[in-house]
Design a protein around this motif. Structure first.
Motif, PDB file in Angstrom:
ATOM      1  N   LEU A 183       7.133  30.560 -42.311  1.00  0.00           N
ATOM      2  CA  LEU A 183       5.689  31.296 -42.853  1.00  0.00           C
ATOM      3  C   LEU A 183       5.892  31.888 -44.460  1.00  0.00           C
ATOM      4  O   LEU A 183       5.059  31.753 -45.095  1.00  0.00           O
ATOM      5  N   ALA A 184       7.062  32.434 -44.501  1.00  0.00           N
ATOM      6  CA  ALA A 184       7.379  33.226 -45.554  1.00  0.00           C
ATOM      7  C   ALA A 184       7.483  32.254 -46.820  1.00  0.00           C
ATOM      8  O   ALA A 184       6.895  32.244 -47.850  1.00  0.00           O
ATOM      9  N   ALA A 185       8.099  31.050 -46.441  1.00  0.00           N
ATOM     10  CA  ALA A 185       8.595  29.982 -47.544  1.00  0.00           C
ATOM     11  C   ALA A 185       7.572  29.226 -47.796  1.00  0.00           C
ATOM     12  O   ALA A 185       6.921  29.206 -48.966  1.00  0.00           O
ATOM     13  N   LEU A 186       6.242  29.055 -46.913  1.00  0.00           N
ATOM     14  CA  LEU A 186       5.140  28.373 -47.286  1.00  0.00           C
ATOM     15  C   LEU A 186       4.247  29.234 -47.725  1.00  0.00           C
ATOM     16  O   LEU A 186       3.358  28.877 -48.678  1.00  0.00           O
ATOM     17  N   THR A 187       4.325  30.488 -47.590  1.00  0.00           N
ATOM     18  CA  THR A 187       3.472  31.505 -48.528  1.00  0.00           C
ATOM     19  C   THR A 187       3.632  31.363 -49.956  1.00  0.00           C
ATOM     20  O   THR A 187       2.885  31.384 -50.860  1.00  0.00           O
ATOM     21  N   VAL A 188       5.025  31.233 -50.290  1.00  0.00           N
ATOM     22  CA  VAL A 188       5.507  31.126 -51.974  1.00  0.00           C
ATOM     23  C   VAL A 188       4.941  29.716 -52.146  1.00  0.00           C
ATOM     24  O   VAL A 188       4.341  29.631 -53.452  1.00  0.00           O
ATOM     25  N   ALA A 221      -6.008  20.906 -56.548  1.00  0.00           N
ATOM     26  CA  ALA A 221      -6.802  21.574 -55.371  1.00  0.00           C
ATOM     27  C   ALA A 221      -6.337  21.084 -54.187  1.00  0.00           C
ATOM     28  O   ALA A 221      -6.084  21.720 -53.196  1.00  0.00           O
ATOM     29  N   ARG A 222      -6.133  19.686 -53.942  1.00  0.00           N
ATOM     30  CA  ARG A 222      -5.928  19.021 -52.833  1.00  0.00           C
ATOM     31  C   ARG A 222      -4.688  19.472 -52.346  1.00  0.00           C
ATOM     32  O   ARG A 222      -4.429  19.496 -51.047  1.00  0.00           O
ATOM     33  N   ALA A 227      -0.897  22.363 -48.463  1.00  0.00           N
ATOM     34  CA  ALA A 227      -0.158  23.578 -48.142  1.00  0.00           C
ATOM     35  C   ALA A 227      -0.513  24.633 -47.384  1.00  0.00           C
ATOM     36  O   ALA A 227       0.170  24.922 -46.306  1.00  0.00           O
ATOM     37  N   VAL A 228      -1.861  24.783 -47.451  1.00  0.00           N
ATOM     38  CA  VAL A 228      -2.911  25.840 -46.824  1.00  0.00           C
ATOM     39  C   VAL A 228      -2.671  25.520 -45.081  1.00  0.00           C
ATOM     40  O   VAL A 228      -2.485  26.392 -44.428  1.00  0.00           O
ATOM     41  N   TRP A 229      -3.131  24.084 -45.043  1.00  0.00           N
ATOM     42  CA  TRP A 229      -3.418  23.554 -43.510  1.00  0.00           C
ATOM     43  C   TRP A 229      -1.823  23.681 -42.986  1.00  0.00           C
ATOM     44  O   TRP A 229      -1.847  24.056 -41.733  1.00  0.00           O
ATOM     45  N   ALA A 230      -0.606  23.325 -43.706  1.00  0.00           N
ATOM     46  CA  ALA A 230       0.594  23.357 -43.022  1.00  0.00           C
ATOM     47  C   ALA A 230       0.978  24.941 -42.753  1.00  0.00           C
ATOM     48  O   ALA A 230       1.454  25.113 -41.749  1.00  0.00           O
ATOM     49  N   PHE A 231       0.363  25.759 -43.524  1.00  0.00           N
ATOM     50  CA  PHE A 231       0.763  27.092 -43.385  1.00  0.00           C
ATOM     51  C   PHE A 231      -0.010  27.488 -42.184  1.00  0.00           C
ATOM     52  O   PHE A 231       0.457  28.062 -41.223  1.00  0.00           O
ATOM     53  N   VAL A 261      -6.872  36.979 -42.145  1.00  0.00           N
ATOM     54  CA  VAL A 261      -6.699  37.091 -43.642  1.00  0.00           C
ATOM     55  C   VAL A 261      -6.740  35.490 -43.987  1.00  0.00           C
ATOM     56  O   VAL A 261      -7.260  35.156 -45.320  1.00  0.00           O
ATOM     57  N   THR A 262      -5.874  34.790 -43.530  1.00  0.00           N
ATOM     58  CA  THR A 262      -5.738  33.264 -43.727  1.00  0.00           C
ATOM     59  C   THR A 262      -6.903  32.474 -43.621  1.00  0.00           C
ATOM     60  O   THR A 262      -7.532  31.852 -44.584  1.00  0.00           O
TER      61      THR A 262
END
Length: 307
Positions: A183-188, A221-222, A227-231, A261-262
């Motif tokens: 999660l931390a890596a995906l946030t970056v 944007a896509r 990346a957001v959906w992976a998160f 928040v997500t």
């Protein structure tokens, strides 16, 4: 027989004052670090990025905006953001004094207390370079990423203040701990792609001078959305694991806050995309980025709290 009076030494009084002021200072620092992200976004969204034409002065020979008939609101918005940076610097200095002076805590914690002050100084220089280079998108992106890094560091500092200085101890299964690091890596990744989307879009900070990233905004944007959906997928896996196996209530609560928040951030992102990127929603999305950085940091740390 009456009880003997309690005598407080000067040193004890000083320690009491330090303990009383440290947590409010750390909370104020975290709020201000997120707030500076929002005000920086306001500068960009109003086209005020070059409202002050130079740095560290606002105009040649003056630190404040010059008042004349052609003056717009842009110089005052940019100057206001610079002033808030000064306020943040004062808070960061207070944090450094309070935390570094706490000799009863570990050296790693005390060094962490210097991070906000060092970060504000670095941000001031990056902000000046941004103006001098006419809002070059790479420098603007770096400015945003450092701000979010400071939000994460300030969250770590606040959590460390409330916990001890013992070694972190896992309170969940190893695979859930690995999920937290994912999660931390995906946030970056999510935040970095979001900065690229903004840099490629219409809000460059100045309508006449500001440059853009030479990428297709819709494509960027896509990719950001993927990346957001992976998160989200990793976060859901973490939540399922936390509620299927014994885990501390604080850990579950931190993960649920991150989920809230997500979801809010994702909703704002899709609405702003399909409504033509209105400034208010873009500003809310930048606020959400700061909250996401803080919530992710808190959730990951709750998986391995310190004794």
């Amino acid at each position: 027989m009456s009880a003997a009076p309690v005598i407080t030494s000067p040193a004890g009084t000083a320690l009491d004052r330090r303990a009383r002021w440290t947590r409010p200072a750390l909370v104020a620092n975290l709020v201000a670090q997120i707030g500076i992200v929002v005000t920086g976004g306001a500068v960009r969204l109003t086209g005020s990025g070059l409202g002050c034409s130079t740095w560290p002065q606002c105009e040649p020979g003056a630190f404040t905006p010059a008042i004349h008939e052609a003056t717009t609101l842009h110089p005052y918005i940019e100057f206001g953001n610079r002033t808030l940076t000064g306020v943040l610097g004062i808070i960061a200095l207070l944090v450094a004094v309070l935390v570094w002076g706490d000799r009863g805590r570990s050296r790693s914690y005390r060094l962490l207390g210097l991070a906000p002050l060092v970060g504000v100084a670095i941000q001031a220089v990056i902000g000046g370079i941004t103006v001098l280079l006419d809002l070059a998108p790479a420098v603007v992106a770096l400015h945003m990423l450092v701000s979010l890094g400071l939000v994460a560091a300030s969250t770590v500092l606040l959590v460390r203040h409330r916990t001890g200085d013992g070694a972190p101890r896992p309170v969940v299964a190893p695979w859930l701990g690995a999920t937290g690091w994912a999660l931390a890596a995906l946030t970056v990744v999510v935040v970095a792609l979001g900065v690229v989307v903004t840099g490629a879009g219409p809000h460059g900070g100045d309508d006449e001078v500001a440059y853009r990233f030479a990428v297709d905004p819709a494509l960027a944007a896509r990719v950001h959305a993927l990346a957001v959906w992976a998160f989200v997928a990793v976060l859901v896996a973490l939540l399922v694991g936390l509620f299927r196996a014994p885990s501390p209530a604080t850990t579950r609560r931190a993960a649920l806050v991150l989920l809230g928040v997500t979801l809010a951030q994702g909703l704002i992102g899709y609405v702003q995309y399909f409504t033509g990127l209105p400034e208010v929603l873009v500003g809310l999305h930048m606020l959400g980025a700061g909250l996401l950085a803080a919530a992710t940091t808190r959730a990951v740390m709750s998986l391995r709290p310190r004794a």
